[in-house]
Design a protein around this motif. Sequence first.
Motif, PDB file in Angstrom:
ATOM      1  N   MET A   1       0.917  -1.249  -0.022  1.00 21.37           N
ATOM      2  CA  MET A   1      -0.128  -0.119   0.008  1.00 21.37           C
ATOM      3  C   MET A   1       0.849   1.322   0.115  1.00 21.37           C
ATOM      4  N   LYS A   2       1.972   1.257   0.761  1.00 16.30           N
ATOM      5  CA  LYS A   2       2.841   2.538   0.903  1.00 16.30           C
ATOM      6  C   LYS A   2       3.535   2.540  -0.746  1.00 16.30           C
ATOM      7  N   THR A   3       3.793   1.655  -1.188  1.00 14.05           N
ATOM      8  CA  THR A   3       4.470   1.902  -2.572  1.00 14.05           C
ATOM      9  C   THR A   3       3.367   2.615  -3.566  1.00 14.05           C
ATOM     10  N   ILE A   4       2.203   2.298  -3.616  1.00 17.50           N
ATOM     11  CA  ILE A   4       1.190   2.822  -4.640  1.00 17.50           C
ATOM     12  C   ILE A   4       0.847   4.338  -3.929  1.00 17.50           C
ATOM     13  N   MET A   5       0.854   4.384  -2.715  1.00 17.76           N
ATOM     14  CA  MET A   5       0.627   5.684  -2.353  1.00 17.76           C
ATOM     15  C   MET A   5       1.505   6.848  -2.531  1.00 17.76           C
ATOM     16  N   LYS A   6       3.022   6.182  -2.452  1.00 18.28           N
ATOM     17  CA  LYS A   6       3.924   7.084  -3.052  1.00 18.28           C
ATOM     18  C   LYS A   6       3.847   7.475  -4.371  1.00 18.28           C
ATOM     19  N   LYS A   7       3.566   6.595  -5.178  1.00 16.83           N
ATOM     20  CA  LYS A   7       3.380   6.899  -6.758  1.00 16.83           C
ATOM     21  C   LYS A   7       1.985   8.072  -6.852  1.00 16.83           C
ATOM     22  N   MET A   8       1.053   7.776  -6.249  1.00 15.67           N
ATOM     23  CA  MET A   8       0.108   8.472  -6.304  1.00 15.67           C
ATOM     24  C   MET A   8       0.346   9.987  -5.767  1.00 15.67           C
ATOM     25  N   THR A  30      -9.239  26.970  -6.672  1.00 22.11           N
ATOM     26  CA  THR A  30      -8.129  25.917  -6.956  1.00 22.11           C
ATOM     27  C   THR A  30      -8.563  24.649  -7.592  1.00 22.11           C
ATOM     28  N   ARG A  31      -8.059  24.100  -8.426  1.00 20.64           N
ATOM     29  CA  ARG A  31      -8.721  23.039  -9.215  1.00 20.64           C
ATOM     30  C   ARG A  31      -8.376  21.760  -7.996  1.00 20.64           C
ATOM     31  N   GLN A  32      -9.352  20.866  -8.286  1.00 19.20           N
ATOM     32  CA  GLN A  32      -8.850  19.761  -7.429  1.00 19.20           C
ATOM     33  C   GLN A  32      -8.499  18.625  -8.080  1.00 19.20           C
ATOM     34  N   VAL A  33      -7.561  17.745  -7.596  1.00 19.18           N
ATOM     35  CA  VAL A  33      -6.950  16.395  -8.481  1.00 19.18           C
ATOM     36  C   VAL A  33      -7.523  15.406  -7.832  1.00 19.18           C
ATOM     37  N   ASP A  34      -8.382  14.779  -8.771  1.00 21.47           N
ATOM     38  CA  ASP A  34      -9.179  13.443  -8.207  1.00 21.47           C
ATOM     39  C   ASP A  34      -8.235  12.284  -7.766  1.00 21.47           C
ATOM     40  N   GLU A  35      -8.008  12.052  -6.436  1.00 18.20           N
ATOM     41  CA  GLU A  35      -7.379  10.878  -6.226  1.00 18.20           C
ATOM     42  C   GLU A  35      -7.612   9.701  -6.831  1.00 18.20           C
ATOM     43  N   ASP A  36      -8.915   9.500  -6.683  1.00 17.46           N
ATOM     44  CA  ASP A  36      -9.575   8.286  -6.980  1.00 17.46           C
ATOM     45  C   ASP A  36      -9.464   7.819  -8.590  1.00 17.46           C
ATOM     46  N   ARG A  37      -9.337   8.792  -9.277  1.00 18.01           N
ATOM     47  CA  ARG A  37      -9.024   8.637 -10.822  1.00 18.01           C
ATOM     48  C   ARG A  37      -7.614   8.335 -11.058  1.00 18.01           C
ATOM     49  N   ILE A  38      -6.561   8.735 -10.328  1.00 16.96           N
ATOM     50  CA  ILE A  38      -5.298   8.404 -10.164  1.00 16.96           C
ATOM     51  C   ILE A  38      -5.255   7.158  -9.684  1.00 16.96           C
ATOM     52  N   LEU A  39      -5.774   6.753  -8.922  1.00 20.78           N
ATOM     53  CA  LEU A  39      -5.662   5.203  -8.142  1.00 20.78           C
ATOM     54  C   LEU A  39      -6.182   4.216  -9.033  1.00 20.78           C
ATOM     55  N   LEU A  40      -7.309   4.594  -9.714  1.00 20.99           N
ATOM     56  CA  LEU A  40      -8.018   3.698 -10.566  1.00 20.99           C
ATOM     57  C   LEU A  40      -7.126   3.476 -11.920  1.00 20.99           C
ATOM     58  N   SER A  41      -6.607   4.478 -12.466  1.00 21.72           N
ATOM     59  CA  SER A  41      -5.704   4.213 -13.600  1.00 21.72           C
ATOM     60  C   SER A  41      -4.366   3.658 -13.423  1.00 21.72           C
ATOM     61  N   LEU A  42      -3.618   4.055 -11.958  1.00 23.69           N
ATOM     62  CA  LEU A  42      -2.717   3.682 -11.684  1.00 23.69           C
ATOM     63  C   LEU A  42      -2.731   2.219 -11.566  1.00 23.69           C
ATOM     64  N   LEU A 242      -7.681  -6.531  -6.491  1.00 19.63           N
ATOM     65  CA  LEU A 242      -7.443  -5.253  -6.344  1.00 19.63           C
ATOM     66  C   LEU A 242      -6.303  -5.170  -5.213  1.00 19.63           C
ATOM     67  N   ASN A 243      -5.380  -3.961  -5.608  1.00 19.03           N
ATOM     68  CA  ASN A 243      -4.686  -3.682  -4.502  1.00 19.03           C
ATOM     69  C   ASN A 243      -5.100  -3.260  -3.172  1.00 19.03           C
ATOM     70  N   ASP A 244      -4.412  -3.199  -2.030  1.00 19.62           N
ATOM     71  CA  ASP A 244      -5.022  -2.902  -0.763  1.00 19.62           C
ATOM     72  C   ASP A 244      -5.386  -1.555  -0.547  1.00 19.62           C
ATOM     73  N   LEU A 245      -4.830  -0.511  -1.333  1.00 15.49           N
ATOM     74  CA  LEU A 245      -5.551   0.850  -1.275  1.00 15.49           C
ATOM     75  C   LEU A 245      -6.920   1.053  -1.988  1.00 15.49           C
ATOM     76  N   LEU A 246      -6.867   0.218  -3.149  1.00 14.59           N
ATOM     77  CA  LEU A 246      -8.338   0.438  -4.090  1.00 14.59           C
ATOM     78  C   LEU A 246      -9.276  -0.340  -3.294  1.00 14.59           C
ATOM     79  N   GLN A 247      -8.946  -1.527  -2.667  1.00 14.16           N
ATOM     80  CA  GLN A 247      -9.834  -2.245  -1.847  1.00 14.16           C
ATOM     81  C   GLN A 247     -10.104  -1.360  -0.473  1.00 14.16           C
ATOM     82  N   THR A 248      -9.357  -0.862   0.156  1.00 15.44           N
ATOM     83  CA  THR A 248      -9.775   0.070   1.167  1.00 15.44           C
ATOM     84  C   THR A 248     -10.806   1.331   0.774  1.00 15.44           C
ATOM     85  N   ARG A 249     -10.547   1.748  -0.590  1.00 19.62           N
ATOM     86  CA  ARG A 249     -11.174   2.986  -1.125  1.00 19.62           C
ATOM     87  C   ARG A 249     -12.893   2.299  -1.347  1.00 19.62           C
ATOM     88  N   ILE A 250     -12.775   1.200  -2.003  1.00 13.13           N
ATOM     89  CA  ILE A 250     -14.019   0.747  -2.048  1.00 13.13           C
ATOM     90  C   ILE A 250     -14.737   0.300  -0.914  1.00 13.13           C
TER      91      ILE A 250
END
Length: 268
Positions: A1-8, A30-42, A242-250
Amino acid sequence: MKTIMKKMVMLKEQIERFLHHPYLLQHISTRQVDEDRILLSLSILEDARISSEEVEHYIIPMMLVQIALDTHDEVTNSLPCCENDELKTRQLVVLAGDLYSGLYYDYLAKLNQIPIIRLFAEAIKEINEHKLRLYQRDIERIETLFHSVGVIESSLICKLSEHCSSPLWSKFAYYYLLLKRLHNEKEKFMNLGSSTIFEQMATILFQKTKIMTKEQKHYLLHICNRYIDHCKKELLNMKLDLNDLLQTRISELIGNFSVIAKKTVEEG
């Protein structure tokens, strides 16, 4: 999870650097960057074993054009204005959307990534076609309305999934982003009394009604809740690693959806 979080975090910081413009920041939000879209595409690209460098070449321009589309929507969905300050803000929002769109093309052109421009051009065309139907109120069925919303929210990522030969990820992104949008629209409707999607639902269901009754508002919430549950069931039915981060978000997005329901799906 830490690895994908760093990439995000790294990707989000890179995108935010592209969005930073001192003058615009003084006049528009300020424009918001949607972290869910980054996580999904990553998650999709890593599952397809795309290299880290190539991942950036897909995600950064995809997010820039998504933000450009969302920025232009702010003008389309806002009320007409008469005051000079309001007019200036609207004009700057339009210019900001044009700027982000230009940055998207510039980014890919410098990398000579014409195939990716073609890929996302198909998605942009699809998004604009469905948005036009919404703005013209040219939809007669609730099912068609929600499908159009799903396409608008997910088309860029779905094209990315198709490019990676990952149709299941495409379906996952569609229901994930539709569920997120429906949650947001429901919250707006409950807190503010109106939202884009609920207004469209009312137009379809109560064509001759100018002011909705309490019962009609409850019925709209009932319909929305049914589609929210449908999205949840579809997501629970998917057999993706699913990776752990996406599983948590789901889990966060689905919220209190019955654990028994998930167990039933798995056993079924």
